[in-house]
Design an enzyme around this catalytic site. Structure first.
Site, PDB file in Angstrom:
ATOM      1  N   ASP A 168       0.858  -1.194   0.000  1.00 38.11           N
ATOM      2  CA  ASP A 168       0.000   0.000   0.000  1.00 38.11           C
ATOM      3  C   ASP A 168       0.891   1.240   0.000  1.00 38.11           C
ATOM      4  O   ASP A 168       1.387   1.661   1.034  1.00 38.11           O
ATOM      5  CB  ASP A 168      -0.907  -0.025   1.241  1.00 38.11           C
ATOM      6  CG  ASP A 168      -1.947   1.085   1.201  1.00 38.11           C
ATOM      7  OD1 ASP A 168      -1.899   1.920   0.267  1.00 38.11           O
ATOM      8  OD2 ASP A 168      -2.811   1.118   2.095  1.00 38.11           O
TER       9      ASP A 168
ATOM     10  N   ASN B 171      -7.395   3.873  -1.116  1.00 40.73           N
ATOM     11  CA  ASN B 171      -8.045   2.648  -0.635  1.00 40.73           C
ATOM     12  C   ASN B 171      -9.562   2.816  -0.664  1.00 40.73           C
ATOM     13  O   ASN B 171     -10.073   3.848  -0.242  1.00 40.73           O
ATOM     14  CB  ASN B 171      -7.587   2.328   0.789  1.00 40.73           C
ATOM     15  CG  ASN B 171      -6.105   1.998   0.830  1.00 40.73           C
ATOM     16  OD1 ASN B 171      -5.493   1.794  -0.219  1.00 40.73           O
ATOM     17  ND2 ASN B 171      -5.524   1.975   2.008  1.00 40.73           N
TER      18      ASN B 171
ATOM     19  N   ASP C 101      -1.241  -1.037  -4.292  1.00 44.98           N
ATOM     20  CA  ASP C 101      -1.455  -0.150  -5.437  1.00 44.98           C
ATOM     21  C   ASP C 101      -0.169   0.046  -6.228  1.00 44.98           C
ATOM     22  O   ASP C 101       0.890  -0.487  -5.871  1.00 44.98           O
ATOM     23  CB  ASP C 101      -2.028   1.196  -4.963  1.00 44.98           C
ATOM     24  CG  ASP C 101      -1.231   1.773  -3.800  1.00 44.98           C
ATOM     25  OD1 ASP C 101      -0.015   1.549  -3.764  1.00 44.98           O
ATOM     26  OD2 ASP C 101      -1.844   2.419  -2.919  1.00 44.98           O
TER      27      ASP C 101
ATOM     28  N   ASN D 142     -12.483 -10.945 -22.432  1.00 42.81           N
ATOM     29  CA  ASN D 142     -13.617 -11.871 -22.441  1.00 42.81           C
ATOM     30  C   ASN D 142     -14.845 -11.361 -21.710  1.00 42.81           C
ATOM     31  O   ASN D 142     -15.955 -11.667 -22.098  1.00 42.81           O
ATOM     32  CB  ASN D 142     -13.181 -13.196 -21.806  1.00 42.81           C
ATOM     33  CG  ASN D 142     -14.331 -14.172 -21.653  1.00 42.81           C
ATOM     34  OD1 ASN D 142     -14.874 -14.628 -22.653  1.00 42.81           O
ATOM     35  ND2 ASN D 142     -14.723 -14.455 -20.419  1.00 42.81           N
TER      36      ASN D 142
ATOM     37  N   LEU E 276     -18.752 -16.892 -18.210  1.00 43.63           N
ATOM     38  CA  LEU E 276     -17.780 -17.567 -17.354  1.00 43.63           C
ATOM     39  C   LEU E 276     -18.059 -17.086 -15.936  1.00 43.63           C
ATOM     40  O   LEU E 276     -18.091 -15.868 -15.688  1.00 43.63           O
ATOM     41  CB  LEU E 276     -16.388 -17.146 -17.823  1.00 43.63           C
ATOM     42  CG  LEU E 276     -15.189 -17.488 -16.974  1.00 43.63           C
ATOM     43  CD1 LEU E 276     -14.899 -18.977 -17.056  1.00 43.63           C
ATOM     44  CD2 LEU E 276     -13.972 -16.705 -17.458  1.00 43.63           C
TER      45      LEU E 276
ATOM     46  N   ASP F 272     -20.561 -11.572 -20.466  1.00 44.57           N
ATOM     47  CA  ASP F 272     -19.663 -12.139 -21.463  1.00 44.57           C
ATOM     48  C   ASP F 272     -19.702 -11.299 -22.749  1.00 44.57           C
ATOM     49  O   ASP F 272     -20.755 -11.151 -23.373  1.00 44.57           O
ATOM     50  CB  ASP F 272     -20.084 -13.580 -21.762  1.00 44.57           C
ATOM     51  CG  ASP F 272     -18.915 -14.421 -22.203  1.00 44.57           C
ATOM     52  OD1 ASP F 272     -18.019 -14.676 -21.377  1.00 44.57           O
ATOM     53  OD2 ASP F 272     -18.885 -14.818 -23.390  1.00 44.57           O
TER      54      ASP F 272
ATOM     55  N   ARG G  17      -0.292 -10.319 -20.468  1.00 46.32           N
ATOM     56  CA  ARG G  17      -0.703 -11.660 -20.053  1.00 46.32           C
ATOM     57  C   ARG G  17      -2.209 -11.648 -20.323  1.00 46.32           C
ATOM     58  O   ARG G  17      -2.944 -10.852 -19.735  1.00 46.32           O
ATOM     59  CB  ARG G  17      -0.384 -11.866 -18.575  1.00 46.32           C
ATOM     60  CG  ARG G  17      -0.822 -13.216 -17.987  1.00 46.32           C
ATOM     61  CD  ARG G  17      -2.185 -13.124 -17.348  1.00 46.32           C
ATOM     62  NE  ARG G  17      -2.527 -14.342 -16.612  1.00 46.32           N
ATOM     63  CZ  ARG G  17      -3.778 -14.680 -16.319  1.00 46.32           C
ATOM     64  NH1 ARG G  17      -4.802 -13.909 -16.656  1.00 46.32           N
ATOM     65  NH2 ARG G  17      -4.014 -15.777 -15.645  1.00 46.32           N
TER      66      ARG G  17
ATOM     67  N   ASP H  90      -5.900 -12.903 -20.294  1.00 45.61           N
ATOM     68  CA  ASP H  90      -6.720 -13.760 -19.442  1.00 45.61           C
ATOM     69  C   ASP H  90      -7.662 -14.638 -20.269  1.00 45.61           C
ATOM     70  O   ASP H  90      -8.160 -14.230 -21.309  1.00 45.61           O
ATOM     71  CB  ASP H  90      -7.548 -12.849 -18.520  1.00 45.61           C
ATOM     72  CG  ASP H  90      -8.275 -13.619 -17.451  1.00 45.61           C
ATOM     73  OD1 ASP H  90      -7.623 -14.417 -16.765  1.00 45.61           O
ATOM     74  OD2 ASP H  90      -9.506 -13.428 -17.297  1.00 45.61           O
TER      75      ASP H  90
ATOM     76  N   HIS I  14     -11.739 -18.724 -23.826  1.00 39.64           N
ATOM     77  CA  HIS I  14     -13.135 -18.289 -23.828  1.00 39.64           C
ATOM     78  C   HIS I  14     -13.435 -17.263 -24.914  1.00 39.64           C
ATOM     79  O   HIS I  14     -14.511 -16.680 -24.948  1.00 39.64           O
ATOM     80  CB  HIS I  14     -13.514 -17.751 -22.446  1.00 39.64           C
ATOM     81  CG  HIS I  14     -13.390 -18.791 -21.377  1.00 39.64           C
ATOM     82  ND1 HIS I  14     -14.463 -19.515 -20.907  1.00 39.64           N
ATOM     83  CD2 HIS I  14     -12.304 -19.295 -20.746  1.00 39.64           C
ATOM     84  CE1 HIS I  14     -14.047 -20.389 -20.008  1.00 39.64           C
ATOM     85  NE2 HIS I  14     -12.736 -20.271 -19.886  1.00 39.64           N
TER      86      HIS I  14
ATOM     87  N   GLU J  24      -3.463 -17.093 -21.153  1.00 36.14           N
ATOM     88  CA  GLU J  24      -3.717 -18.111 -20.135  1.00 36.14           C
ATOM     89  C   GLU J  24      -4.660 -19.154 -20.723  1.00 36.14           C
ATOM     90  O   GLU J  24      -5.869 -19.012 -20.655  1.00 36.14           O
ATOM     91  CB  GLU J  24      -4.337 -17.454 -18.890  1.00 36.14           C
ATOM     92  CG  GLU J  24      -4.612 -18.420 -17.773  1.00 36.14           C
ATOM     93  CD  GLU J  24      -6.046 -18.374 -17.274  1.00 36.14           C
ATOM     94  OE1 GLU J  24      -6.348 -19.097 -16.326  1.00 36.14           O
ATOM     95  OE2 GLU J  24      -6.878 -17.628 -17.846  1.00 36.14           O
TER      96      GLU J  24
ATOM     97  N   ASP K 280      -3.887 -18.705  -9.208  1.00 37.98           N
ATOM     98  CA  ASP K 280      -4.995 -19.657  -9.337  1.00 37.98           C
ATOM     99  C   ASP K 280      -4.628 -21.044  -8.815  1.00 37.98           C
ATOM    100  O   ASP K 280      -5.412 -21.983  -8.939  1.00 37.98           O
ATOM    101  CB  ASP K 280      -5.408 -19.790 -10.810  1.00 37.98           C
ATOM    102  CG  ASP K 280      -6.013 -18.508 -11.346  1.00 37.98           C
ATOM    103  OD1 ASP K 280      -6.664 -17.784 -10.572  1.00 37.98           O
ATOM    104  OD2 ASP K 280      -5.826 -18.219 -12.538  1.00 37.98           O
TER     105      ASP K 280
HETATM  106  C1  NOJ Z   1      -8.215 -16.668 -15.056  1.00 37.97           C
HETATM  107  C2  NOJ Z   1      -7.632 -15.896 -13.937  1.00 37.97           C
HETATM  108  O1  NOJ Z   1      -6.318 -16.219 -13.748  1.00 37.97           O
HETATM  109  C3  NOJ Z   1      -8.524 -16.151 -12.753  1.00 37.97           C
HETATM  110  O2  NOJ Z   1      -7.922 -15.738 -11.574  1.00 37.97           O
HETATM  111  C4  NOJ Z   1      -9.817 -15.479 -13.046  1.00 37.97           C
HETATM  112  O3  NOJ Z   1     -10.724 -15.669 -12.002  1.00 37.97           O
HETATM  113  C5  NOJ Z   1     -10.422 -16.014 -14.335  1.00 37.97           C
HETATM  114  N1  NOJ Z   1      -9.463 -16.100 -15.389  1.00 37.97           N
HETATM  115  C6  NOJ Z   1     -11.545 -15.129 -14.816  1.00 37.97           C
HETATM  116  O4  NOJ Z   1     -11.041 -13.921 -15.279  1.00 37.97           O
HETATM  117 CA    CA Z   2      -3.693   2.027  -1.561  1.00 35.96          CA
END
Ligand code: NOJ
Ligand code: CA
Length: 704
Positions: free
Chosen positions: A45, A51, A71, A154, A201, A206, A234, A236, A240, A264, A335
């Site tokens: 922080d 916040n 942050d 997505n 999802l 969506d 990266r 996500d 999907h 991913e 995850d």
């Molecule tokens: C993959 C992400 O890594 C995960 O943490 C997320 O909940 C889902 N995609 C949905 O965005």
């Molecule tokens: Ca903060």
């Protein structure tokens, strides 16, 4: 120092002309980098003023589904403290930075993670302002760090809230969506690709990428974030979103600012799925390498697979991926449950071994914040996403990462080399990597009780008068390696739980050796960067197939990287060769980059077919019908028939060149591979991002 790190790490200190220098393209090859993944809210922080107010906020982070205050200012503060420089990481990957839905759900809390998108053109206020974000990019770059963002294409936020905004203006509302800007609600059945593509999802709004307004929004917001100067994406949940749409989106990303991109494409333990490799090879994006990374976890976390399995997996992945060097390796992430099982020395050593493996293996290593302190968290989110607890720099894992990250920055073998097994048993793995005369050898003994006797083996390390010392100075049990003079390494004893790393001398005058080319998709006139060693400092030529690129089309030329403008020519996989100013040529580099002839469009092809049996599938062959559009014929499928259209109507989103006339032919496949084709027809693809065409098939003709 920071500048030196950056140049050595990525090998692409670009010497662009004045006009281009302001927007110097970022590195596309991350083989010399180590990524550090941060959950922004859980790191530091740096500015309590941003916040969120209760009930979205938990000051002590005891309510771990709420915001905890981390942050961008906090990340910048840690950068300035020198923490990352000492750890040796060269790239940070942060949480999705776009504004999320400002709600709290009884079950799922608040979107501290960043995946409930609300306004993709605005920064998340809990993480900071645009100025804070730009300051973070600036601070990162000033300290030799690349900055990668997590990006979502997505979904929006939870359906119950259901609103999506475009820089403040309403873009979509799940309760009133007459134009179909969103896909129909209804939780996906994760066993079906069609559901994953066209349904919600986790009950999140969506996005219909095939709606012109949403398509435009996603492209505009991407450009907005690319223009902040970030170095990579990266992406996500790429499973999907249709591969076709993602290809055309990436074509635009690479045209606008060629950055590193990895998607991913989630795969579980023991999954080895052709779709994963197809995505990595054809989408134009790299992937988080779940097949290999899951195996690493199976070997060192769960101990349910042997080191032989790991070696075999590395070999198989080298065959399955077109670009094995570019895929991201990890031992845990936000995850997955954390790698370290307990504070016991044995469990810590297993984490150290897994870290040593990904830091020296082929691929791009990515570390999850806190792993350097053996952070525990044997559960899934949010247990595995605690507030960063300590900034200690003296753990053995911290030292190991620091030493091996430095080795990675120095040794071309670790940046570009393929991986070769020298000795493997269920508990021991000895492998080497080699590139342009640089050689690194690694030995791991997973067995915490028994020493292993490794016999004499072949090696690419050059002979030396004395045994070669372990790079880790024996701190993890590594012995010195006796070397013979005929490509043989002598026998040695590897103590229980040992990690040993040996590096040969750094060769100076290498012959020109090409190790990498990117981005994976390039359009004529777009930037292509080659990386390797021994290119010389004076401009030579680059051969793109039969065509030489020289002079002003070479935008920069250093001993380790060359950036050029891609000439027009046949579409498809390129063969590249570098010719030094003294006329010496590199070996050919084949298949890493696809040249795209035209702008890509996403064609939603809707087919009304005669009734088919439940176990029959529909595919389509696509071939260009004019010479100008010279992509080869390709088969795409299977088509779908449940969500957007229902049987006997089928549909699929196809990646096709805009403005081209195509010959299409539908093919019906039976369960044992038997096929019947319909009469071919022609179609001109409009010159735009999205198109829909509908065709009726009256009967099947016979075997194609
Ligand atoms: C993959 C992400 O890594 C995960 O943490 C997320 O909940 C889902 N995609 C949905 O965005
Ligand atoms: Ca903060």
């Amino acid at each position: 120092m920071a500048g030196a790190l950056r140049a050595a790490g990525c090998g692409v200190a670009l010497a662009l002309g004045a006009a281009a220098a302001a927007a110097a393209p970022p590195a596309l090859h991350l083989g010399g980098d180590v990524i550090y993944q941060i959950v922004t809210d859980r790191f530091k922080d740096g500015d309590p003023r941003n916040n969120p107010a209760p009930p979205r906020f938990s000051a002590d982070c005891q309510a771990s589904l709420l915001y905890c205050g981390g942050d961008w200012a906090g990340i910048a503060e840690v950068i300035r403290s020198g923490y990352f420089r000492e750890l040796g990481v060269t790239a940070l990957q942060i949480s999705v930075p776009m504004q999320n839905t400002p709600i709290v759900q009884a079950k799922n809390g608040a979107p501290y993670h960043g995946y409930w998108l609300y306004d993709m053109k605005r920064p998340e206020p809990a993480f900071g302002s645009w100025d804070d974000f730009r300051a973070l990019v600036h601070t990162a770059h000033g300290h030799g760090l690349k900055l990668l963002i997590d990006i979502v294409i997505n979904q929006g936020g939870p359906l119950e809230h259901g609103l999506l905004r475009d820089d403040g203006r309403l873009l979509a509302d799940a309760r009133h969506d007459p134009e179909g800007r969103l896909h129909p609600p209804g939780e996906a059945d994760y066993t079906r690709d069609e559901d994953m593509l066209y349904r919600s999802l986790y009950d999140l709004v969506d996005l219909n990428q095939h709606h012109p307004r949403i398509n435009r929004y996603l492209r505009e917001m991407t450009r907005l974030w690319l223009d902040t100067g970030i170095d990579g994406l990266r992406v996500d949940t790429v499973k999907h979103v249709s591969l076709a749409w993602q290809r055309s989106w990436l074509q635009e990303v690479y045209r606008h600012r060629p950055v590193y991109a990895a998607g991913e494409w989630y795969a579980g333990r023991n999954d080895w799925l052709p779709e994963n490799f197809r995505f990595a090879n054809d989408s134009g994006m790299h992937v988080l390498d779940f097949p290999v990374s899951q195996r690493v976890r199976q070997v060192f976390r769960y101990r349910e697979r042997s080191l032989i399995d790991l070696a075999t997996t590395m070999d198989a992945a080298a065959q399955a991926y077109r670009r094995p060097l570019d895929q991201v390796l990890f031992i845990d992430n936000h995850d997955q449950n954390r790698h370290t099982l307990s504070d016991a020395a044995e469990h810590r050593r297993l984490t150290e071994q897994a870290l040593a493996f990904i830091l020296t293996a082929r691929g791009v290593p990515s570390l999850y914040y806190g792993t350097e302190h053996y952070q525990l968290g044997a559960g899934h989110a949010p247990v595995n996403r605690p507030l960063m607890a300590t900034w200690q720099r003296d753990t053995p894992a911290f030292g190991l990462i620091s030493r091996l990250a430095a080795l990675r920055r120095q040794h071309p073998a670790l940046q570009f080399g393929s991986q070769r097994t020298r000795w493997v048993t269920p508990e021991v793995y000895v492998f080497e990597r080699e590139f342009a005369g640089s050689v690194v050898r690694v030995a791991l003994n997973r067995d915490s009780q028994q020493a292993a006797e490794v016999p004499e083996t072949a090696t690419a390390l050059p002979c030396g008068a004395a045994p070669l010392a372990d790079v880790l100075a024996g701190q993890f049990g590594g012995p010195a390696l006796p070397l013979g003079c005929h490509g043989r390494a002598g026998a040695f004893t590897l103590p229980p739980g040992a990690i040993a790393v040996w590096a040969g001398p750094l060769p100076s005058a290498a012959t020109p050796t090409l190790g990498h080319a990117g981005p994976p998709l390039v359009s004529p006139g777009g930037l292509l960067t080659l990386a390797g060693r021994g290119f010389g400092t004076r401009k030579g030529r680059v051969w793109v197939g039969p065509r030489a690129v020289a002079g002003a089309q070479l935008l920069s030329w250093t001993d380790q990287a060359v950036t050029l403008r891609l000439p027009a020519g046949r579409s498809g996989a390129l063969t590249l060769q570098l010719e030094r100013a003294d006329g010496q040529r590199s070996e050919l580099l084949r298949g890493a980059v696809d040249r795209l002839g035209e702008r890509l469009a996403t064609l939603r092809l809707v087919v009304d077919a005669p009734p088919m049996a439940a176990d029959e599938t529909l595919w389509v062959d696509i071939a260009p019908a004019e010479r100008r559009c010279n992509a080869g014929p390709e088969r795409d499928g299977p088509f779908y028939n449940r969500v957007l259209y229902q049987a006997p109507t089928w549909y699929r989103d196809l990646s096709v060149p805009a403005g081209c006339r195509l010959t299409l032919r539908a093919v019906k496949r039976g369960p044992s591979g038997e096929q019947q084709a319909a009469a071919p027809w022609q179609l001109r693809v409009p010159r735009q991002d999205l198109a829909t065409a509908r065709v009726r098939i009256r009967h099947w003709l016979g075997t194609p």
